[in-house]
Design an enzyme around this catalytic site. Structure first.
Site, PDB file in Angstrom:
ATOM      1  N   ASP A   1      16.514   1.984   0.215  1.00 45.26           N
ATOM      2  CA  ASP A   1      17.378   0.958   0.776  1.00 45.26           C
ATOM      3  C   ASP A   1      18.798   1.501   0.709  1.00 45.26           C
ATOM      4  O   ASP A   1      19.233   2.001  -0.332  1.00 45.26           O
ATOM      5  CB  ASP A   1      17.268  -0.339  -0.030  1.00 45.26           C
ATOM      6  CG  ASP A   1      15.902  -0.985   0.131  1.00 45.26           C
ATOM      7  OD1 ASP A   1      15.221  -0.666   1.131  1.00 45.26           O
ATOM      8  OD2 ASP A   1      15.515  -1.795  -0.729  1.00 45.26           O
TER       9      ASP A   1
ATOM     10  N   ASP B   1       8.340  -8.118   6.171  1.00 43.99           N
ATOM     11  CA  ASP B   1       8.513  -8.573   4.792  1.00 43.99           C
ATOM     12  C   ASP B   1       7.677  -9.842   4.656  1.00 43.99           C
ATOM     13  O   ASP B   1       7.874 -10.794   5.418  1.00 43.99           O
ATOM     14  CB  ASP B   1       9.989  -8.879   4.510  1.00 43.99           C
ATOM     15  CG  ASP B   1      10.860  -7.623   4.637  1.00 43.99           C
ATOM     16  OD1 ASP B   1      10.361  -6.524   4.292  1.00 43.99           O
ATOM     17  OD2 ASP B   1      12.010  -7.736   5.093  1.00 43.99           O
TER      18      ASP B   1
END
Lengths: 244, 197
Positions: A2, A121
């Site tokens: 990330d 997600d």
């Protein structure tokens, strides 16, 4: 990895971010250690930041000799073109594709399904069903994860990067049930993400859930598990592992 | 030595350039006919769709330029497929250097396979100086839905549902189905071998 403001960060259940280093250095290190692919998700992607992301992608492409996927805020053909032109191998789409599914179709037609990864997600609700979340996990939808994945494959998504928000950063093992449902029923590779904490977890996600690939971040960033050790272990379990 | 990468409407050109940079090899990305013809080595990369790529090459008369090249030419992925006769991808007539067909992976080839093939796989039956220093069954990186049939032009094989040509050679033309520019150390060695031909 990330990426936030050009740095690698890692959180737990999508919050509590910790700094984990320079993405280019980490990427080159992982490639050298035997990682098969890298994924960079810009979690602060905004229009102003997009140029910065393209520059980062270029630096990664210069230094890393294995394939990598880039995502975060990708919402148009032009966004994808810039990232691919700078050396990304695949692009992942998430929220924008959910809001405008035609985007997947347009991207697949323009660049080919092989470089369009759909990132989902997902979170399991009390009734046991997995739902899609958007905006980095901040927005719940009423869409069932499997339904969206199936639809996206029909539209042209070439791979699915499935992140379990319930497992992300917990090191308690991957979400085997939803991974198995997707891997067993869809015709594209499924990358399982979220929860990898021990070598057994990786074995389980391949053998029990049939994942095509497993993604992990924190355990590698914080050196709790080294890639060569993990690959040696998986080889011993008779799993097909690239020797490098 | 002048190394040219042919510029056209297909991706991964930048990746090939970066891979060469890592090997400290200078290369020029161009669609200029003269630069391509005068190069010592020509790399014809590509990620994309066969039909639109062929249209683009024809519009710029690059099709004739490529087929007329005498120096070593390396087609990578779509670049390799375009060197063949015909591709099932949108029924495309290709450059015809290799009298070979490019076919779509059958969904049921006995083994359950996912299409496209995206990932690492082994190459074997390596029979060319292009693979000098490369071990049998080395891992290379693939991204493709179409494959080139096995033939007497095959210099490396790969298996994905069925056995297909992972690399081909005819005269000065070489084709690699896999992304050598993304295939870690073996991939870099193969690129280096091509430059050294």
């Amino acid at each position: 990895m990330d990426i936030k403001d050009g740095r690698t960060v890692k959180g737990t259940n999508f919050v509590d971010l910790r700094d984990a280093g320079d993405p280019v250095e980490l990427g080159a290190l992982y490639a050298q250690q035997g990682a098969d692919e890298l994924v960079f998700l810009d979690i602060t992607a905004t229009i102003e930041k997009r140029k910065t992301l393209a520059e980062l992608v270029r630096r990664i492409a210069k230094h890393v000799n294995i394939p990598f996927t880039v995502g975060g805020g990708v919402s148009s053909i032009e966004d994808v073109k810039v990232l691919l032109d700078n050396g990304a191998d695949k692009i992942s789409v998430n929220t924008a594709a959910f809001k405008h599914p035609q985007l997947i179709n347009d991207l697949a037609n323009e660049f080919g399904s092989q470089c369009i990864v759909l990132a989902i997600d997902a979170k399991k609700e009390d009734a046991g069903e997995w739902f899609v979340y958007l905006n980095g996990g901040r927005t719940k939808t009423n869409t069932i994860c499997f339904d969206w994945a199936k639809h996206a494959v029909m539209l042209g998504a070439g791979e699915i990067l499935l992140t379990s928000m319930d497992h992300d950063g917990t090191k308690q093992g991957f979400a085997l049930d939803i991974t198995k449902q997707l891997a067993g029923n869809l015709t594209v590779p499924i990358i399982a993400s979220g929860g990898g904490g021990t070598m057994e977890h990786f074995k389980d996600v391949f053998l029990k859930a049939g994942a095509d690939a497993a993604l992990a971040a924190s355990i590698f960033h914080f050196k709790e598990l080294e890639i060569p050790e993990l690959k040696r272990y998986l080889l011993k379990q008779n799993l097909p592992v690239r020797k490098s | 030595m002048r190394i040219v990468i042919i510029k056209y409407n297909a991706g991964n050109i930048q990746s090939v350039l970066f891979a060469l940079e890592r090997l400290k090899i200078d290369a020029m990305v161009t669609d200029d006919v003269r630069d391509i013809q005068n190069a010592d080595k020509v790399i014809f990369p590509g990620v994309g769709e066969a039909n639109s790529a062929m249209l683009y090459l024809k519009e710029r008369k690059l099709d004739k330029v490529i087929t007329g090249l005498q120096q070593p030419v390396l087609g990578i992925c779509l670049g390799m497929q375009l060197l063949c006769q015909y591709s099932e991808e949108n029924a495309t007539g290709c450059l015809g250097i290799f009298p070979l067909q490019v076919r779509r992976f059958p969904a049921n080839a006995g083994e359950r396979i996912k299409i496209p093939q995206i990932g690492w796989n082994n190459i074997y039956s390596l029979t060319s100086p292009l693979f000098k220093g490369i071990d049998e069954n080395s891992y290379i990186y693939n991204v493709h839905s179409y494959y080139v049939e096995d033939s007497s032009y095959t210099i490396a094989k790969c298996r994905y549902g069925l056995e297909y040509a992972s690399a081909i050679k005819k005269d000065n033309f070489y084709g690699l189905q896999f992304h050598t520019e993304k295939s870690s150390a073996p991939g870099e060695r193969i690129l280096k071998n091509f430059i050294g031909l």
